[in-house]
Every structure is written in C-alpha cells, then in structure tokens.
Design an enzyme around this catalytic site. Structure first.
Site, PDB file in Angstrom:
ATOM      1  N   LYS A  22     126.740 -82.584  -0.457  1.00 43.62           N
ATOM      2  CA  LYS A  22     127.626 -82.461   0.706  1.00 43.62           C
ATOM      3  C   LYS A  22     127.994 -81.010   0.966  1.00 43.62           C
ATOM      4  O   LYS A  22     127.946 -80.524   2.108  1.00 43.62           O
ATOM      5  CB  LYS A  22     128.906 -83.265   0.479  1.00 43.62           C
ATOM      6  CG  LYS A  22     129.971 -83.078   1.557  1.00 43.62           C
ATOM      7  CD  LYS A  22     131.287 -83.735   1.184  1.00 43.62           C
ATOM      8  CE  LYS A  22     132.210 -82.834   0.417  1.00 43.62           C
ATOM      9  NZ  LYS A  22     133.054 -81.978   1.278  1.00 43.62           N
ATOM     10  N   ASN A  23     128.366 -80.296  -0.090  1.00 44.09           N
ATOM     11  CA  ASN A  23     128.850 -78.934   0.080  1.00 44.09           C
ATOM     12  C   ASN A  23     127.762 -77.956   0.489  1.00 44.09           C
ATOM     13  O   ASN A  23     128.064 -76.852   0.967  1.00 44.09           O
ATOM     14  CB  ASN A  23     129.528 -78.448  -1.202  1.00 44.09           C
ATOM     15  CG  ASN A  23     130.851 -79.152  -1.459  1.00 44.09           C
ATOM     16  OD1 ASN A  23     131.426 -79.758  -0.555  1.00 44.09           O
ATOM     17  ND2 ASN A  23     131.327 -79.096  -2.686  1.00 44.09           N
ATOM     18  N   CYS A 117     141.267 -81.535   2.879  1.00 43.23           N
ATOM     19  CA  CYS A 117     142.092 -82.122   1.827  1.00 43.23           C
ATOM     20  C   CYS A 117     143.364 -81.314   1.593  1.00 43.23           C
ATOM     21  O   CYS A 117     143.375 -80.087   1.723  1.00 43.23           O
ATOM     22  CB  CYS A 117     141.298 -82.196   0.519  1.00 43.23           C
ATOM     23  SG  CYS A 117     140.127 -83.556   0.446  1.00 43.23           S
ATOM     24  N   ARG A 122     144.817 -72.546   1.825  1.00 39.87           N
ATOM     25  CA  ARG A 122     143.461 -72.020   1.884  1.00 39.87           C
ATOM     26  C   ARG A 122     143.304 -71.224   3.182  1.00 39.87           C
ATOM     27  O   ARG A 122     142.762 -71.712   4.164  1.00 39.87           O
ATOM     28  CB  ARG A 122     142.426 -73.150   1.820  1.00 39.87           C
ATOM     29  CG  ARG A 122     142.483 -73.929   0.521  1.00 39.87           C
ATOM     30  CD  ARG A 122     141.352 -74.921   0.403  1.00 39.87           C
ATOM     31  NE  ARG A 122     141.530 -76.044   1.298  1.00 39.87           N
ATOM     32  CZ  ARG A 122     140.620 -77.008   1.472  1.00 39.87           C
ATOM     33  NH1 ARG A 122     139.470 -76.939   0.846  1.00 39.87           N
ATOM     34  NH2 ARG A 122     140.845 -78.017   2.279  1.00 39.87           N
ATOM     35  N   ASP A 308     136.199 -78.657  -7.883  1.00 40.54           N
ATOM     36  CA  ASP A 308     135.954 -80.023  -7.406  1.00 40.54           C
ATOM     37  C   ASP A 308     135.771 -81.029  -8.543  1.00 40.54           C
ATOM     38  O   ASP A 308     135.656 -82.234  -8.288  1.00 40.54           O
ATOM     39  CB  ASP A 308     134.714 -80.058  -6.492  1.00 40.54           C
ATOM     40  CG  ASP A 308     135.025 -79.571  -5.086  1.00 40.54           C
ATOM     41  OD1 ASP A 308     136.206 -79.357  -4.775  1.00 40.54           O
ATOM     42  OD2 ASP A 308     134.078 -79.409  -4.298  1.00 40.54           O
ATOM     43  N   ARG A 400     134.471 -89.439   2.161  1.00 44.73           N
ATOM     44  CA  ARG A 400     134.160 -88.124   2.717  1.00 44.73           C
ATOM     45  C   ARG A 400     133.102 -87.412   1.893  1.00 44.73           C
ATOM     46  O   ARG A 400     132.331 -86.606   2.436  1.00 44.73           O
ATOM     47  CB  ARG A 400     135.417 -87.256   2.771  1.00 44.73           C
ATOM     48  CG  ARG A 400     136.438 -87.677   3.814  1.00 44.73           C
ATOM     49  CD  ARG A 400     137.569 -86.672   3.881  1.00 44.73           C
ATOM     50  NE  ARG A 400     137.028 -85.338   4.026  1.00 44.73           N
ATOM     51  CZ  ARG A 400     137.544 -84.240   3.461  1.00 44.73           C
ATOM     52  NH1 ARG A 400     138.626 -84.335   2.707  1.00 44.73           N
ATOM     53  NH2 ARG A 400     136.995 -83.066   3.655  1.00 44.73           N
TER      54      ARG A 400
END
Length: 446
Positions: A22-23, A117, A122, A308, A400
């Site tokens: 995903k990232n 999230c 951030r 993560d 997600r």
C-alpha cells in the site's frame, strides 16, 4: 459498519502470499500524473486507500481501471483539473503526494491540507519548503495549498525533520524534480523501500535518478515522462503483522513473495523475543512456541523498525515473560492502542514517547474499538492470542491498509469472521464504503 469476531488461543499454521505494498502503490499512483501516456501497475492491493486515491485521480482527469489480474490501468484523459478536494484528501494523507506531480506536470496544484490516521502531528512544512526551493509559488488559502510554477528549477533540498526524514515529503520532492530544469539533490532523503520503489517507477517512465536507498538522491530533470508497466513491491507491513501475529498466537507460518531484506530490523526483533526465523530467497518462515521473551523496541526511520509495526509489537510484548519498553521516535504520540490493549488484560503504561509493557501470562477477550489503521491490526494480533472471544469494532480502519486480512488469517487456522456490527452506524464508515464502491467501478468518474 463491520466488526471482526475472533476466537483466540489457536496457533497459526500454513503458507500465505504477501499482497502488494500500500505504502508504495499510493505515491506511485499519484506520480502517474507525470506520465503523458498510459501506465499499468501490477500487484496493487484492493484496499480502501487505493480506491480513495483512484477516485481522487478520477477527479483530476486521470482514469483508473482495475482489472481481474490486480493490475491498474492509469491514463490521463483530461489534463486540466488541478484541485484535489478536501473531502477525499482528509481521509488519507498519501493524497497529498499528488501536489508535486500536479505542479510539475500541469503548472498548478491545489490540494487540501491532509488527513489520515489520528497518530499525532504530521505537518507538511517540509513538502512545501521542497516545492518552494524548486521554484513553486506556495500559498495556503481556505485550508488548501496552492502551488504554481511555469517550470520548476532544480535545487538542493534538505528533507530532514525533527523526527527523521519525511517519507511522503521525499515522494513529493522526488516526483516534482523529475520534470524540473537541471539537477536536484535531495539531502536527508527517506530510505524506505517504498521510496526506492517510487524512484524505480519514475526511472521506468523515463526519469533520471541516482542514489535510491541512500539519504542523498540526485535527479536530473527531463522534458517529458512516458507510461510504462511496473510491478509494485510486496507489503513489508502486512508481512510483519502476520509474523508478529504468529509470534503472539504460536505456530509456524511461511510468507511467500516478499523481499526479506526489507524486514531485517523486524526479524531481528522477533528473534529477540524467541521466535525462530528462517529465510529463503523470496520467503520467510517464523516458528514460535511458548511465551515470548521481553525485549525493547524502538520505531525509527528505515532501516529501523517501522512505526507502522510499533502497535503490533506492543500487542506481542504484552504476553512476554517480563518487562519491555516500546518507543516511537517517528510519531511519538502514536499510542492510541494502549487503552484498548489494556482492556484485553495487558499492563501498559505510557511515559511520553515510551510505553512500559509488563507482560502477562494471557490476555482475555473483550470488545475493543479500533482507533486507526495499525492500532486495529494490533487489536487483531491481541485477539488471536487471547482467551475467549474478542470483537474488534470499526474495522474500516483495517480495510484501509490490509487486503482481506481475515481471509489470510483463516487460511492459516485462525477462527476469525467478519460480520455486520449491529450496534454501529458511523457516517464516517459509510463514507469509506461509498468511496470503495465507487472506485471499484471500471472507470472512476471524474
């Protein structure tokens, strides 16, 4: 809204194939704006975040079609739109990666300040400083970042922040610099495999980039970028989650289709807990028996343990035979899972950016509430090892970033089922479902 019902206490046993990352997929999808012809991405996971970005690209004039073989066909059909709307960007921080490609390719990008999230502050100041260094005129109006430039100009850019290099900022700067005039040097760049994968994708479509995987990346701008076919790397976070789940529940699992070099620090930490790890060319096997040993875990920028996976390690070390310390030096406020793990019988005390975890012999099932993507994975890990039944609510967070996680866990012996949560009716969750449904259409509407 759905929930997950888990009957814990069963060891995991079997073989799982990793999904695509995903990232890595999200910034690559955003970078497809740079190409002047079609791009085909293979191995893109079917996730809410992917579908959200596909829908956003649709509104930016980029058609995204998903095929049965898990490839995405991405092509710009209208190069005029430049605004990434708040309603989509607020759901997922990676949407902000569209800003660099938009200003580089179309001369203008209007992107809402991002959401995602709830894991702490951030800021995007490094993103904006990088684009400004490349010559973009930057201003913020009504919650939107507006970046404009006739053509960007190469520059030397420092991407180091107070908690290490900015990963999405590196993605934005690197993507934008591919079409800038002259050479750009990124100092203090992120080294994550997902950034390397983005760089390799950009090279595949015609970019000139050196230094991927180091903290000094050089990009020589080109006049144009074309389409290409590209394979996204496997998901190291999904892989790490499955390995940690097995270390907590016990048993033996093999995960295929991965790059073990992306997980060196994670595997070392798992071995420190007593798990036996065996590596193959494209696979890893973990075997766990008995209670894990205590160890200290610190989440750091790559090649350290990823933030993560911090929450999942916390769930594992809740069962350790002794005291462990867990620190997060990437997102020091990322401890939303603590209260819910304690509801399952864990003994965790937070002290600033560190949590003290005193292991207990066993966890006890309960109803818990997911607060964010990785916290939800930690609750699943805990539920798999707990006595009696655990119900994890708000699993739209999980959707997600994990592709059919419960199916993969069932394939290795877990008793876990997804079912409607009769007590929940979140408009936020309904919006996620609507986005997923819309983006699964063959042609995402613009």
């Amino acid at each position: 809204m759905d929930c997950l019902r888990i009957a814990g206490g069963l060891p995991l046993q079997g073989v799982v194939t990793a999904s695509g990352s995903k990232n890595a997929a999200l910034p690559i999808m955003a970078a497809s704006i740079l190409a002047d012809s079609a791009t085909v991405l293979a191995g893109v996971p079917d996730l809410v975040d992917v579908n959200t970005l596909a829908l956003l690209l649709g509104y930016l004039g980029v058609e995204v079609k998903r095929h049965a073989d898990k490839t995405l066909h991405i092509e710009t059909v209208d190069p005029r739109p430049t605004k990434a709307d708040y309603d989509l960007v607020r759901r997922m921080r990676a949407s902000f990666c569209a800003l660099g490609p938009l200003v580089a390719r179309r001369g203008r990008g209007v992107v809402s300040l991002p959401g995602g999230c709830n894991i702490g502050t951030r800021p995007v100041d490094l993103h904006l400083a990088a684009l400004a260094a490349l010559g973009a005129d930057i201003r913020i109006e009504g919650g939107y970042v507006i970046a404009e430039a006739r053509r960007l100009q190469g520059a030397r850019i420092d991407l180091r922040g107070p908690y290490g290099p900015t990963v999405t900022g590196t993605a934005n700067a690197m993507s934008a610099a591919t079409l800038a005039r002259g050479r750009t040097t990124l100092v203090g760049a992120a080294r994550e495999p997902e950034i390397v994968d983005l760089g390799n994708f950009l090279i595949a479509i015609g970019a000139k980039i050196d230094g991927l995987g180091t903290d000094a990346i050089e990009i020589d701008g080109v006049e144009r970028l074309s389409g290409a076919s590209y394979q996204v790397i496997p998901d190291r976070i999904e892989t790490g989650t499955l390995l940690i789940a097995t270390a907590a529940a016990g048993g033996e699992i093999t995960i295929e289709g991965i790059d073990p070099s992306h997980l060196t620090a994670v595997l070392e930490a798992l071995q420190a807990t007593g798990a036996l790890v065996t590596l193959g060319p494209r696979q890893v096997t973990l075997r766990a028996t008995g209670r894990p040993r205590p160890t200290n875990v610190t989440a750091l920028p790559y090649p350290g343990i990823p933030t993560d996976l911090q929450a999942q390690f916390m769930a594992l070390l809740s069962l350790a035979d002794g005291e462990s310390q867990i620190s997060d030096l990437v997102f020091p406020d990322r401890f939303m899972q603590v209260a819910e793990l304690n509801r399952l019988g864990a003994r965790i005390e937070r002290h600033g950016a560190t949590a003290i975890v005193t292991g207990v012999p066993r966890l006890s099932g309960a109803t818990v509430m997911a607060s964010d993507l990785r916290a939800s994975a930690a609750l699943v890990v805990a539920g798999l090892s707990a006595e009696r039944e655990t119900i994890v609510r708000r699993v739209y967070h999980l959707d997600r970033g994990y592709e059919q996680l419960e199916r993969k866990l069932r394939s290795v012996g877990a008793q876990i089922v997804r079912e409607p949560d009769a007590q929940a009716g979140s408009p936020h969750a309904a919006a996620h479902r609507n986005i997923a449904a819309a983006a699964r259409l063959q042609g995402v509407p613009r």
